[in-house]
Design a protein around this motif. Structure first.
Motif, PDB file in Angstrom:
ATOM      1  N   ALA A 183      -7.153  16.406   9.390  1.00 38.10           N
ATOM      2  CA  ALA A 183      -7.724  16.312  10.905  1.00 38.10           C
ATOM      3  C   ALA A 183      -8.523  16.985  11.268  1.00 38.10           C
ATOM      4  O   ALA A 183     -10.049  17.061  10.498  1.00 38.10           O
ATOM      5  N   SER A 184      -9.145  16.917  12.441  1.00 43.54           N
ATOM      6  CA  SER A 184     -10.143  17.109  13.944  1.00 43.54           C
ATOM      7  C   SER A 184     -11.137  17.648  12.390  1.00 43.54           C
ATOM      8  O   SER A 184     -12.240  17.297  12.511  1.00 43.54           O
ATOM      9  N   ALA A 185     -11.203  18.411  12.513  1.00 40.40           N
ATOM     10  CA  ALA A 185     -12.123  19.749  11.660  1.00 40.40           C
ATOM     11  C   ALA A 185     -13.484  19.037  10.664  1.00 40.40           C
ATOM     12  O   ALA A 185     -13.921  18.696  10.635  1.00 40.40           O
ATOM     13  N   GLU A 186     -11.525  18.941   9.622  1.00 38.14           N
ATOM     14  CA  GLU A 186     -12.455  18.750   8.566  1.00 38.14           C
ATOM     15  C   GLU A 186     -12.817  17.399   7.895  1.00 38.14           C
ATOM     16  O   GLU A 186     -13.717  16.842   7.677  1.00 38.14           O
ATOM     17  N   ASN A 187     -12.952  16.318   9.267  1.00 45.45           N
ATOM     18  CA  ASN A 187     -12.284  15.432   9.687  1.00 45.45           C
ATOM     19  C   ASN A 187     -14.165  15.293  10.008  1.00 45.45           C
ATOM     20  O   ASN A 187     -15.152  14.121   9.671  1.00 45.45           O
ATOM     21  N   MET A 188     -14.736  16.104  10.788  1.00 43.63           N
ATOM     22  CA  MET A 188     -15.964  15.715  11.478  1.00 43.63           C
ATOM     23  C   MET A 188     -16.939  16.352  10.316  1.00 43.63           C
ATOM     24  O   MET A 188     -17.606  16.153  10.598  1.00 43.63           O
ATOM     25  N   GLN A 189     -16.511  17.565   9.906  1.00 46.57           N
ATOM     26  CA  GLN A 189     -17.353  17.929   8.686  1.00 46.57           C
ATOM     27  C   GLN A 189     -17.195  16.807   7.544  1.00 46.57           C
ATOM     28  O   GLN A 189     -18.931  16.966   7.023  1.00 46.57           O
ATOM     29  N   THR A 190     -16.529  15.869   7.187  1.00 44.60           N
ATOM     30  CA  THR A 190     -16.683  14.861   6.143  1.00 44.60           C
ATOM     31  C   THR A 190     -17.603  13.820   6.515  1.00 44.60           C
ATOM     32  O   THR A 190     -18.370  13.287   5.759  1.00 44.60           O
ATOM     33  N   LEU A 191     -17.433  13.290   8.066  1.00 49.89           N
ATOM     34  CA  LEU A 191     -18.463  12.811   8.409  1.00 49.89           C
ATOM     35  C   LEU A 191     -20.522  13.159   8.134  1.00 49.89           C
ATOM     36  O   LEU A 191     -21.103  12.304   8.049  1.00 49.89           O
ATOM     37  N   LYS A 192     -20.458  14.142   8.858  1.00 48.24           N
ATOM     38  CA  LYS A 192     -21.377  14.876   8.930  1.00 48.24           C
ATOM     39  C   LYS A 192     -21.999  15.262   7.267  1.00 48.24           C
ATOM     40  O   LYS A 192     -23.042  14.601   6.845  1.00 48.24           O
TER      41      LYS A 192
END
Length: 331
Positions: A82-91
């Motif tokens: 979810a959210s935190a992991e998703n933002m890092q993956t997009l980065k």
């Protein structure tokens, strides 16, 4: 002499082949082709969601089908943390679109809380979807009726570094309080409800869509009380942290006899900024003009007219183009 000419010609061919290989390797997005110097839309994209038991994953599956059908871009939904992991993956450039809570996206863009020293600067918003309500849960037997009543009480604020933890800290802040004013407990939703039930804690912050299963379970055996966030404090909170919005826990939920005012962050869709304006416009239009194809109950709460409310980060130009066409502005 012939050997010298041969070596020269061979060297020339080697240099030329290296140059052509370098030119042909410049691809900005996974599966993207280039033709006549113009970048074409990607052949496939991924939507990062959450766990299979949550809301993000089934919604992501519906969105993936809509995008595939309406734009011709093969799209799949991936289960994630979810959210935190998703933002890092997009980065890291390993996916194109993701679900995130608005507050988590804001922390990522500013390098705060769980993203301290790790700014995510290549992600923009498509739009918000539905509220993730901040619920301050207790029971009638606790005697807690207001946020100020939490002073000196054992209160669960979620795991350290979690979105719920930050929500709790910020709400206490606008009431002139901090974690030092409560007996802070770092518990999951299920642990919090169990603690309230057996009397080891007095109240808990829960950030989730309503009704929340764990709290419904508590309401089956206890008279649940949701502590209100007063309107003036909610407005103060939103002014300082613009990813919050006004919300309520409706009458009837958890057997409540009347609606309880509170605040919410939003579930939102975010996208890597290097997707072209045209592609993101097409994706945004596809989703918001085919919501009748979303089978999950939360689909009824998603409206283009509300998509700019509480966004908290910069909107991708492609999504903004769609909102401008529809004359949609943040309320």
């Amino acid at each position: 002499m012939k050997n010298k000419k041969f070596l020269f010609a061979a060297s020339l061919l080697l240099v030329l082949s290296m140059f052509l290989a370098a030119c042909g390797s410049d691809k900005k997005v996974s599966g993207t082709d280039e033709k006549d110097g113009k970048e074409e839309k990607p052949k496939f994209i991924s939507i990062l969601t959450g766990g299979t038991g949550g809301t993000y994953f089934p919604l992501g599956g519906s969105f993936a089908t809509i995008i595939s059908d309406e734009t011709g871009i093969e799209t799949n939904a991936e289960t994630t943390g979810a959210s935190a992991e998703n933002m890092q993956t997009l980065k890291d450039g390993d996916a194109e679109i993701a679900f995130s809570q608005t507050d988590i996206a804001s922390y990522a863009s500013e390098g705060k809380i769980m993203f301290e020293g790790n700014v995510v600067d290549n992600v923009k918003a498509i739009g918000t979807l539905y509220p993730e309500t901040i619920q301050i849960v207790t029971t009638k037997g606790s005697g807690i009726k207001s946020v100020n009543d939490l002073k000196g009480k054992k209160v669960s604020v979620g795991a350290p570094g979690s979105g719920t933890n930050a929500n709790a800290q910020q709400i206490l802040e606008v009431y002139g309080m901090s974690f030092d004013d409560i007996e802070k407990q770092d518990l999951s939703f299920d642990e919090s409800v169990a603690g309230i039930q057996d009397g080891t804690i007095d109240a808990a912050f829960v950030t989730a869509g309503t009704p929340t299963g764990a709290v419904e379970g508590l309401a089956a055996t206890e008279e649940v009380v949701i502590v209100p966030v007063d309107q003036d404090k909610a407005e103060e909170l939103i002014k300082k942290y613009p990813y919050y919005t006004i919300d309520e826990v409706p009458s009837g939920v958890y057997k409540l006899t009347e609606a309880v005012p509170t605040v919410a962050v939003q579930a939102m869709l975010v996208v890597r900024e290097d997707l072209s304006e045209e592609v993101v416009y097409d994706i945004t239009k596809a989703i918001f003009e085919n919501l009748d194809k979303v089978t999950h109950a939360k689909g009824k709460l998603i409206k283009a007219e509300k998509a700019l409310n509480g966004v908290g980060i910069e909107v991708h130009p492609g999504a903004q183009k769609y909102y401008d066409e529809k004359n949609i502005k943040a309320e």
